[in-house]
Design an enzyme around this catalytic site. Structure first.
Site, mmCIF file in Angstrom:
data_model
loop_
_atom_site.group_PDB
_atom_site.id
_atom_site.type_symbol
_atom_site.label_atom_id
_atom_site.label_comp_id
_atom_site.label_asym_id
_atom_site.label_seq_id
_atom_site.Cartn_x
_atom_site.Cartn_y
_atom_site.Cartn_z
ATOM 1 N N GLY A 56 2.869 -50.573 -16.180
ATOM 2 C CA GLY A 56 3.174 -52.004 -16.202
ATOM 3 C C GLY A 56 3.099 -52.642 -14.839
ATOM 4 N N HIS A 68 -3.375 -45.728 5.810
ATOM 5 C CA HIS A 68 -3.083 -47.045 6.392
ATOM 6 C C HIS A 68 -2.664 -46.855 7.850
ATOM 7 C CE1 HIS A 68 -1.478 -51.004 7.048
ATOM 8 N NE2 HIS A 68 -1.872 -51.386 5.852
ATOM 9 N N ARG A 96 -9.199 -50.312 7.863
ATOM 10 C CA ARG A 96 -8.123 -49.332 7.994
ATOM 11 C C ARG A 96 -8.592 -47.944 8.409
ATOM 12 N NH1 ARG A 96 -4.757 -51.532 2.706
ATOM 13 N NH2 ARG A 96 -4.113 -53.432 3.751
ATOM 14 N N ARG A 113 -11.165 -49.061 1.221
ATOM 15 C CA ARG A 113 -10.798 -50.359 0.649
ATOM 16 C C ARG A 113 -10.417 -51.346 1.745
ATOM 17 N NH1 ARG A 113 -6.097 -52.703 -0.332
ATOM 18 N NH2 ARG A 113 -4.772 -50.860 -0.253
ATOM 19 N N LEU A 123 -4.769 -55.884 -4.641
ATOM 20 C CA LEU A 123 -4.155 -56.771 -5.637
ATOM 21 C C LEU A 123 -5.253 -57.422 -6.470
ATOM 22 C CD1 LEU A 123 -1.287 -58.413 -3.549
ATOM 23 C CD2 LEU A 123 -1.033 -56.826 -5.464
#
Lengths: 585, 250
Positions: free
Chosen positions: A11, A236, A285, A386, A392
């Site tokens: 979810g 990261h 990154r 990425r 997001l």
């Protein structure tokens, strides 16, 4: 005709987006989650979401966003899929705006944009430094509305265990366990979407939530789903190292003017700015993490000789910082004790995101019919690295694809027969037996200690720098850990909220997934994006401009690794550099 | 080797919803920046009490460990707070952990907060968009109003304010500060304000804002520093205005 019945597992942003799309198409959703969906890991995303809004007078285009994403991913992403995502991005932002996301605004009340790594234009829409939280809440609210209407039934505090296929090998249901009552149940569906997030916890300490264990992905992999590009793990560059977890310090710090430095010859050395004059602190990154690693480990120039460098915001006016980055600065103060408005923060790279995941086509179908995957648990969109603020976007966007595709399956004759009562009962019994076996384990090993060892191993060998003979060693050690798993002793023998027994099951899946990451890294003899091998320092398009495909070998528990062609027809691969401005397209 | 420094925990445990609570004590190895969740993780690795008795690992809920998800709320030394953001160095020992008993206990420190999510349904906690498809661009918003909305939107449904509120409990139907103030959030939004009347009317019903006794406890415990009492007061005025409007429109 009965309503279409889709199971969504997970979810977070992607699962909720898919759920909304399914409801809008008239379907019904059973939504499974480890936690109340409002507590899903998407809320940890801080900096923003990329979309070409072009409101800063920079002539930004969706093509530029597309090119930055493909280039940033070192040309390993399926370009048709990425193009679709970048074109949809501005529409998604408008949707979120209508849903009430409190985006940060300019003085005239429109959505503000900020800089982010690997992009020259301001393209990142944001809500302070808690963008993921705000986007997740907006979708959580919309799903609650559908819940009230009766289209969504939530199974919160339920753990997905496995899928169930019909006689034709089509995924028509799942087995799941109530995490309180421990009852195990089998469920029918017309199609199943996995949106279970990333596998960060396999590495022990990482920036992920404790629920991001990759267990569901590993479970379906062991049932025949292919995993793509699993070796590409994003490290990261800027996290607060911690013993329980590494806490993310958003790339937005650099986007808003933060500078990375350490002392060299007694003077501050802004090494990213020196090494990469074109992008400076806003290199992607993988590049920034490697540079920090090099400065600390090879050159031994970390702060006080430790593996840390400064991330400095102290030159930026406090009022501006409060408005743009408030939430995370407060977090730094709280967990570290220093005020980043006054003194530079101390950071080090950390495992953060998996570019790889379940292989899917551009409609988010896995290789198992009627099983779909979307969000971080799939391998799409990011290639070998990425870009910040694209996660997001890919999470939300992939849900807008997987949801309608699941509906398409449910309306198609291709899904074959629904599961019989016998098939449901048999699948349930398998899981009940497996769980009872776990509860009865009386060995010497503690599951959490073993997990700690797994994390140390993966952190040591499968992160920033990868060396073939060390990866071989890592694989041997992983096999030993898998054997030692059998010797776990379970302290809690109860059948009520037994977190320990559930963790033992998850740990087995984590070890199997770790072997996929390790083997895929071992086999790819080149350097590309987040995957860096000093023995093979260059990108090798001739041999490795291909998707890594891992499929499970039940006898050895190891993956079979093969390579698959993908669509890179729109932008011709070119060398990826950040010391000079990005070249032609 | 010198003796290892430890942290002393006294944990209130409970095997199930209807079981009797009991306490167990644990010694956890100290390290700098140790927080309460990290200490509970150590107990998972070595579930042995202070007296050397083998026991089951303590059960609790956590996800993000960054004070954003709201999962790990528990009562620490008598105060409701997030366990992940509670550093042992900042509080006196022995450290007492207990479940937030305003909510039903599931096991040990794990509680059932589903009532809070149910309350969000009651206050109509969403914007009524026509659909997720492309429609118009949303209206521009006053950036100052948007900043207020952003503050309230940090609410992570952790339940600290319900635990601290003297009016939430078996003696009252009060839905509590957090869900109540969410109504204010949606009323602030240009599109959300279309349903302002419905939300205010919902707050007039039993367990709504009239059950707030203005004890001001909520604002003191909110881990996100949301000015709950300010917005409760504002809502109270809005509800009163709505009540008058309802009378005149009859």
């Amino acid at each position: 005709m009965s309503k279409k019945n889709i199971i969504v597992v997970g979810g977070g942003l992607s699962g909720l987006m898919a759920t909304i799309k399914i409801c809008e198409a008239g379907g019904e959703v059973k939504l499974f989650s480890y936690c109340p969906v409002k507590r899903s890991h998407s809320l940890c995303a801080q900096g923003g979401i990329n979309a070409c809004m072009n409101t800063k007078g920079q002539n930004d285009t969706t093509w530029e966003h597309f090119d930055d994403t493909v280039y940033g991913g070192d040309f390993l992403a399926d370009q048709t899929a990425v193009k679709g995502m970048c074109e949809a991005a501005p529409k998604l932002i408008k949707m979120f705006d209508r849903m009430g996301v409190p985006f940060t605004r300019t003085a005239e009340g429109v959505l503000d944009l900020r800089n982010f790594g690997g992009q020259k234009n301001k393209r990142t829409v944001f809500a302070g430094s808690t963008t993921g939280q705000q986007l997740l809440y907006a979708l959580d609210e919309q799903v609650r509305k559908w819940e009230v209407k009766g289209n969504v039934k939530k199974y919160e505090f339920w753990e997905f265990i496995r899928i169930i296929k019909n006689d034709n090998g089509i995924c028509r249901g799942i087995v799941a366990q109530n995490m309180n009552s421990m009852e195990i149940e089998a469920f029918r569906a017309d199609a199943v979407i996995l949106a279970t997030g990333g596998p960060g916890v396999i590495f022990g300490r990482c920036t992920a939530s404790t629920i991001c264990n990759g267990s569901a992905v590993s479970a379906v992999y062991q049932q025949g789903a292919e995993i793509g590009n699993s070796e590409f793990i994003q490290i990261h560059p800027t996290a607060i190292p911690g013993s329980d977890k590494n806490r993310l310090m958003s790339e937005a710090c650099r986007g808003e003017g933060g500078r990375v430095w350490t002392y060299k010859d007694g003077k501050p050395w802004y090494f990213l700015e020196e090494m990469y004059p074109a992008y400076g602190n806003l290199v992607p990154r993988d590049i920034a993490s490697r540079a920090i690693y090099d400065v600390c480990v090879n050159q031994k120039l970390g702060i006080n000789g430790e593996n840390r460098v400064y991330l400095d915001l102290s030159h930026i006016p406090a009022e501006y910082l409060e408005r743009k980055l408030g939430g995370i600065l407060e977090m730094y103060s709280e967990f570290v004790g220093d005020d980043p408005r006054k003194v530079p923060m101390q950071i080090y790279p950390s495992v953060h995101y998996s570019m790889g995941g379940i292989w899917v086509d551009t409609k988010h179908n896995t290789n198992i019919p009627a099983l779909l995957a979307s969000g971080e648990c799939d391998y799409q969109y990011h290639g070998a690295n990425r870009l910040g603020a694209n996660s997001l976007l890919s999470a939300a966007y992939s849900g807008t694809i997987s949801g309608p595709e699941a509906i398409r399956w449910s309306e198609s004759d291709d899904i074959g027969e629904e599961l019989t009562d016998e098939q449901l009962a048999a699948a349930k019994q398998t899981c009940v037996d497996e769980f009872e076996n776990i509860i009865n384990m009386n060995g010497k090993e503690n599951a959490h200690e073993l997990h700690h060892e797994l994390g140390d191993l993966m952190n040591r060998y499968c992160t920033i720098v990868r060396v073939n003979k060390e990866l071989d060693l890592c694989m041997d050690e992983l096999k030993k850990i898998l054997v030692r798993w059998n010797d776990i002793g379970v302290n809690d023998k109860g059948h009520w909220a037994n977190q320990e027994a559930m963790f033992v099951r998850q740990l087995h899946n984590m070890i199997i997934y770790a072997m996929v990451i390790c083997k895929a890294a071992r086999m790819r003899d080149e350097s590309r994006g987040a995957h860096y091998k000093p023995e093979f320092p260059n990108r090798d398009d001739e041999h490795f401009l291909k998707t890594t495909i891992a499929s499970y070998n039940a006898e050895t528990h190891e993956p079979n690794i093969t390579y698959r062609e993908y669509d890179h027809s729109l932008i011709k691969p070119r060398p990826r550099r950040y010391d000079v401005a990005k070249g032609g397209k | 080797m010198s003796e290892q420094k430890t942290v002393h925990f006294i944990i209130e445990r409970q095997d199930g919803p209807d079981s009797k609570p009991y306490t167990e004590e644990f010694l956890v190895p100290y390290r700098p920046a140790l927080n309460v969740v990290a200490a509970l993780m150590e107990i998972q690795k070595k579930p042995v009490t202070k007296d050397g008795k083998k026991t089951t690992p303590v059960v609790w809920e956590c996800n993000c460990l960054e004070k954003v998800c709201g999962a790990c709320m528990m009562v620490i030394n008598g105060k409701a707070r997030q366990a992940c953001a509670t550093l042992v160095d900042q509080i006196p020992q022995p450290i007492r952990l207990a479940p937030a008993r305003t909510f039903p206990v599931i096991r040990d420190l794990q509680i059932d907060r589903s009532v809070m999510f149910e309350s969000l349904k009651r206050i109509r906690g969403w914007i009524d968009v026509d659909g997720s498809w492309e429609v118009n661009t949303a209206p521009i918003q006053n950036p100052y109003t948007a900043a207020t909305a952003y503050e309230i939107a940090h609410c992570m449904t952790c339940g600290c304010c319900l635990e601290a509120c003297p009016n939430v409990g078996p003696q009252s139907d009060f839905i509590g500060p957090a869900p109540t103030v969410q109504a204010y959030l949606f009323n602030l939004n240009p599109l959300g304000s279309f349903n302002k009347d419905k939300r205010l009317n919902a707050l007039m019903e039993k367990g709504g804002i009239t059950s707030c006794g203005n004890s001001q406890n909520c604002v003191q415990v909110c881990p996100k520093n949301i000015k709950l009492t300010t917005y409760l007061a504002q809502l109270n005025r809005d509800v009163n205005k709505q009540a008058l409007k309802n009378i005149f429109n009859k």
